[in-house]
Scaffold this motif. Structure first.
Motif, PDB file in Angstrom:
ATOM      1  N   SER A 187       0.790  -1.234  -0.211  1.00 42.13           N
ATOM      2  CA  SER A 187       0.088  -0.073   0.137  1.00 42.13           C
ATOM      3  C   SER A 187       0.864   1.319   0.032  1.00 42.13           C
ATOM      4  CB  SER A 187      -0.891   0.052   1.305  1.00 42.13           C
ATOM      5  OG  SER A 187      -1.522   1.307   1.250  1.00 42.13           O
ATOM      6  N   SER A 188       0.462   2.438  -0.824  1.00 46.05           N
ATOM      7  CA  SER A 188       1.038   3.515  -0.667  1.00 46.05           C
ATOM      8  C   SER A 188       0.323   4.555   0.166  1.00 46.05           C
ATOM      9  CB  SER A 188       1.075   4.264  -2.053  1.00 46.05           C
ATOM     10  OG  SER A 188      -0.197   4.259  -2.577  1.00 46.05           O
ATOM     11  N   TRP A 189      -0.643   3.848   0.787  1.00 45.73           N
ATOM     12  CA  TRP A 189      -1.358   4.822   1.630  1.00 45.73           C
ATOM     13  C   TRP A 189      -1.195   4.090   3.048  1.00 45.73           C
ATOM     14  CZ3 TRP A 189      -4.561   2.496  -2.423  1.00 45.73           C
ATOM     15  CH2 TRP A 189      -4.915   3.596  -3.145  1.00 45.73           C
ATOM     16  N   ASN A 190      -1.156   5.408   4.033  1.00 47.42           N
ATOM     17  CA  ASN A 190      -0.797   4.985   5.630  1.00 47.42           C
ATOM     18  C   ASN A 190      -2.013   4.146   6.300  1.00 47.42           C
ATOM     19  OD1 ASN A 190      -2.520   7.046   6.044  1.00 47.42           O
ATOM     20  ND2 ASN A 190      -0.745   8.270   7.173  1.00 47.42           N
ATOM     21  N   ASN A 191      -3.179   4.209   5.752  1.00 48.26           N
ATOM     22  CA  ASN A 191      -4.316   3.723   6.402  1.00 48.26           C
ATOM     23  C   ASN A 191      -4.803   2.500   5.623  1.00 48.26           C
ATOM     24  OD1 ASN A 191      -5.486   5.243   4.250  1.00 48.26           O
ATOM     25  ND2 ASN A 191      -7.332   5.593   5.314  1.00 48.26           N
ATOM     26  N   VAL A 192      -4.164   1.809   4.626  1.00 47.07           N
ATOM     27  CA  VAL A 192      -4.501   0.683   3.995  1.00 47.07           C
ATOM     28  C   VAL A 192      -3.395  -0.377   4.245  1.00 47.07           C
ATOM     29  CG1 VAL A 192      -4.890  -0.355   1.844  1.00 47.07           C
ATOM     30  CG2 VAL A 192      -5.723   1.841   2.270  1.00 47.07           C
ATOM     31  N   VAL A 193      -3.863  -1.662   4.564  1.00 49.51           N
ATOM     32  CA  VAL A 193      -3.103  -2.660   4.837  1.00 49.51           C
ATOM     33  C   VAL A 193      -3.718  -3.956   3.723  1.00 49.51           C
ATOM     34  CG1 VAL A 193      -2.344  -4.424   6.508  1.00 49.51           C
ATOM     35  CG2 VAL A 193      -2.405  -2.286   7.231  1.00 49.51           C
ATOM     36  N   PHE A 194      -2.856  -4.450   2.980  1.00 48.26           N
ATOM     37  CA  PHE A 194      -3.308  -5.669   2.398  1.00 48.26           C
ATOM     38  C   PHE A 194      -2.875  -6.799   2.868  1.00 48.26           C
ATOM     39  CE2 PHE A 194      -2.901  -2.405  -0.855  1.00 48.26           C
ATOM     40  CZ  PHE A 194      -4.207  -2.444  -1.487  1.00 48.26           C
ATOM     41  N   THR A 195      -3.482  -7.760   3.260  1.00 46.53           N
ATOM     42  CA  THR A 195      -3.223  -9.033   4.087  1.00 46.53           C
ATOM     43  C   THR A 195      -3.631 -10.264   3.197  1.00 46.53           C
ATOM     44  OG1 THR A 195      -3.207 -10.119   5.866  1.00 46.53           O
ATOM     45  CG2 THR A 195      -5.165  -8.976   5.334  1.00 46.53           C
ATOM     46  N   THR A 196      -2.863 -11.423   3.286  1.00 41.18           N
ATOM     47  CA  THR A 196      -3.309 -12.886   2.950  1.00 41.18           C
ATOM     48  C   THR A 196      -3.703 -13.425   4.060  1.00 41.18           C
ATOM     49  OG1 THR A 196      -1.084 -13.641   2.844  1.00 41.18           O
ATOM     50  CG2 THR A 196      -1.866 -12.729   0.913  1.00 41.18           C
ATOM     51  N   PRO A 217      -9.286 -14.934   8.185  1.00 43.57           N
ATOM     52  CA  PRO A 217     -10.057 -14.187   9.204  1.00 43.57           C
ATOM     53  C   PRO A 217      -9.502 -13.857  10.544  1.00 43.57           C
ATOM     54  CG  PRO A 217     -11.511 -15.059   7.549  1.00 43.57           C
ATOM     55  CD  PRO A 217      -9.993 -15.731   7.321  1.00 43.57           C
ATOM     56  N   ARG A 218      -9.288 -15.113  11.303  1.00 45.29           N
ATOM     57  CA  ARG A 218      -9.107 -15.496  13.057  1.00 45.29           C
ATOM     58  C   ARG A 218      -7.730 -14.514  13.149  1.00 45.29           C
ATOM     59  NH1 ARG A 218     -12.237 -18.193  16.023  1.00 45.29           N
ATOM     60  NH2 ARG A 218     -13.234 -19.835  14.606  1.00 45.29           N
ATOM     61  N   ARG A 219      -6.800 -14.937  12.143  1.00 45.90           N
ATOM     62  CA  ARG A 219      -5.589 -14.218  12.343  1.00 45.90           C
ATOM     63  C   ARG A 219      -5.593 -12.532  12.256  1.00 45.90           C
ATOM     64  NH1 ARG A 219      -1.027 -16.549   8.944  1.00 45.90           N
ATOM     65  NH2 ARG A 219      -1.425 -18.425  10.396  1.00 45.90           N
ATOM     66  N   ILE A 220      -6.428 -12.329  11.309  1.00 47.97           N
ATOM     67  CA  ILE A 220      -6.403 -10.605  11.215  1.00 47.97           C
ATOM     68  C   ILE A 220      -7.137 -10.094  12.349  1.00 47.97           C
ATOM     69  CG2 ILE A 220      -8.036  -8.972   9.915  1.00 47.97           C
ATOM     70  CD1 ILE A 220      -7.556 -10.857   7.369  1.00 47.97           C
ATOM     71  N   LEU A 221      -8.205 -10.755  13.049  1.00 50.78           N
ATOM     72  CA  LEU A 221      -8.930 -10.100  14.130  1.00 50.78           C
ATOM     73  C   LEU A 221      -7.980 -10.313  15.282  1.00 50.78           C
ATOM     74  CD1 LEU A 221     -12.398 -12.065  13.707  1.00 50.78           C
ATOM     75  CD2 LEU A 221     -11.646  -9.742  13.237  1.00 50.78           C
ATOM     76  N   THR A 222      -7.024 -11.234  15.455  1.00 51.00           N
ATOM     77  CA  THR A 222      -6.038 -11.345  16.512  1.00 51.00           C
ATOM     78  C   THR A 222      -5.085 -10.212  16.442  1.00 51.00           C
ATOM     79  OG1 THR A 222      -6.245 -13.777  16.658  1.00 51.00           O
ATOM     80  CG2 THR A 222      -4.377 -12.503  17.611  1.00 51.00           C
ATOM     81  N   PHE A 243     -15.708 -15.348   6.841  1.00 53.30           N
ATOM     82  CA  PHE A 243     -15.863 -14.755   8.182  1.00 53.30           C
ATOM     83  C   PHE A 243     -17.133 -15.585   8.721  1.00 53.30           C
ATOM     84  CE2 PHE A 243     -12.983 -11.567   7.320  1.00 53.30           C
ATOM     85  CZ  PHE A 243     -12.554 -11.132   8.630  1.00 53.30           C
ATOM     86  N   ALA A 244     -18.323 -16.024   7.864  1.00 56.82           N
ATOM     87  CA  ALA A 244     -19.475 -16.535   8.383  1.00 56.82           C
ATOM     88  C   ALA A 244     -18.996 -17.953   8.527  1.00 56.82           C
ATOM     89  CB  ALA A 244     -20.636 -16.633   7.445  1.00 56.82           C
ATOM     90  N   ALA A 245     -18.461 -18.546   7.886  1.00 55.96           N
ATOM     91  CA  ALA A 245     -17.876 -20.241   7.738  1.00 55.96           C
ATOM     92  C   ALA A 245     -17.050 -20.404   8.940  1.00 55.96           C
ATOM     93  CB  ALA A 245     -17.129 -20.305   6.400  1.00 55.96           C
ATOM     94  N   GLU A 246     -16.418 -19.336   9.545  1.00 55.54           N
ATOM     95  CA  GLU A 246     -15.665 -19.675  11.016  1.00 55.54           C
ATOM     96  C   GLU A 246     -16.434 -19.321  12.140  1.00 55.54           C
ATOM     97  OE1 GLU A 246     -11.388 -18.853  11.071  1.00 55.54           O
ATOM     98  OE2 GLU A 246     -11.436 -18.753   8.837  1.00 55.54           O
ATOM     99  N   GLY A 247     -17.870 -18.872  11.734  1.00 57.03           N
ATOM    100  CA  GLY A 247     -18.577 -18.406  12.845  1.00 57.03           C
ATOM    101  C   GLY A 247     -17.971 -16.985  13.565  1.00 57.03           C
ATOM    102  N   LEU A 248     -17.520 -16.200  12.877  1.00 55.64           N
ATOM    103  CA  LEU A 248     -16.878 -15.031  13.459  1.00 55.64           C
ATOM    104  C   LEU A 248     -17.472 -13.653  13.381  1.00 55.64           C
ATOM    105  CD1 LEU A 248     -13.105 -15.641  12.048  1.00 55.64           C
ATOM    106  CD2 LEU A 248     -13.849 -15.866  14.408  1.00 55.64           C
ATOM    107  N   ILE A 249     -18.900 -13.699  13.016  1.00 61.84           N
ATOM    108  CA  ILE A 249     -19.685 -12.711  12.515  1.00 61.84           C
ATOM    109  C   ILE A 249     -20.555 -12.593  13.938  1.00 61.84           C
ATOM    110  CG2 ILE A 249     -21.566 -11.392  11.371  1.00 61.84           C
ATOM    111  CD1 ILE A 249     -20.379 -12.747   8.767  1.00 61.84           C
ATOM    112  N   ASP A 250     -20.631 -11.343  14.584  1.00 61.08           N
ATOM    113  CA  ASP A 250     -21.357 -11.221  15.672  1.00 61.08           C
ATOM    114  C   ASP A 250     -22.748 -10.453  15.684  1.00 61.08           C
ATOM    115  OD1 ASP A 250     -19.275 -12.241  17.899  1.00 61.08           O
ATOM    116  OD2 ASP A 250     -18.172 -10.575  17.046  1.00 61.08           O
ATOM    117  N   ARG A 251     -22.625  -9.653  14.644  1.00 58.93           N
ATOM    118  CA  ARG A 251     -23.643  -8.876  14.441  1.00 58.93           C
ATOM    119  C   ARG A 251     -23.972  -8.622  12.961  1.00 58.93           C
ATOM    120  NH1 ARG A 251     -23.455  -4.054  18.024  1.00 58.93           N
ATOM    121  NH2 ARG A 251     -24.815  -5.138  19.149  1.00 58.93           N
TER     122      ARG A 251
END
Length: 171
Positions: free
Chosen positions: A74-83, A86-91, A113-121
């Motif tokens: 990313s060339s922006w300071n508020n953007v992160v690209f990740t591979t 979901p669980r690792r991103i949340l941690t 996210f839904a497949a891992e049961g990670l959505i709360d709302r």
């Protein structure tokens, strides 16, 4: 860490006409609501296609873009690209002090996210449009039991439905 799926959809349950559909079909009331909720959380998770349709990052919040391309930077300071999954991103986000994240699609990312049961709302804004065909909220089979938390009308024509996920029954 609270994960809130926040999406605009049509009356017939579509979030876009196709993968490249720019989200200009929602009205100003929906856009204002989205901006307020995402700024409140401070972080938005989305897929690379969703980010691509936006053309630029959402200001005043961290934009986490899930991609399969581990060479993206990313060339922006508020953007992160990740591979990362979901669980690792949340941690990682929790280690940075975030307590809530907004999941902003698209359908593939929502489904991961839904497949891992990670959505709360789920918060969906229903716009007075019908596409007939297009992309649904999720891609593939997803099963969630929901409890309605609230219904609100914003502006003249947009309904906000807020649900708490209360279970993930087998399909």
């Amino acid at each position: 860490m609270e994960v809130t799926l926040l999406m605009a959809m049509t009356v017939d349950g579509k979030i876009a006409k196709n993968p490249d559909h720019f989200p200009d079909w929602t009205g100003p009331d929906d856009k204002k609501f989205f901006a307020e909720r995402t700024r409140q959380a401070g972080v938005v998770i989305m897929g690379a296609r969703t980010f691509q349709t936006l053309k630029k990052p959402l200001p005043d919040r961290l934009n986490v873009v899930m991609t399969r391309d581990d060479s993206r930077t990313s060339s922006w300071n508020n953007v992160v690209f990740t591979t990362d999954p979901p669980r690792r991103i949340l941690t990682w986000l929790e280690s940075l002090g975030y307590r809530e994240v907004i999941l902003a699609g698209g359908a593939i990312i929502n489904s991961l996210f839904a497949a891992e049961g990670l959505i709360d709302r789920l918060i969906v804004t229903v716009s007075p449009k019908v596409f007939g065909s297009g992309i649904s909220l999720f891609n593939g089979q997803v099963s969630m039991a929901l409890a309605l938390e609230g219904v609100k009308i914003i502006g003249q024509d947009v309904v906000v439905l807020s649900y708490r996920v209360v279970g993930h029954p087998k399909i």
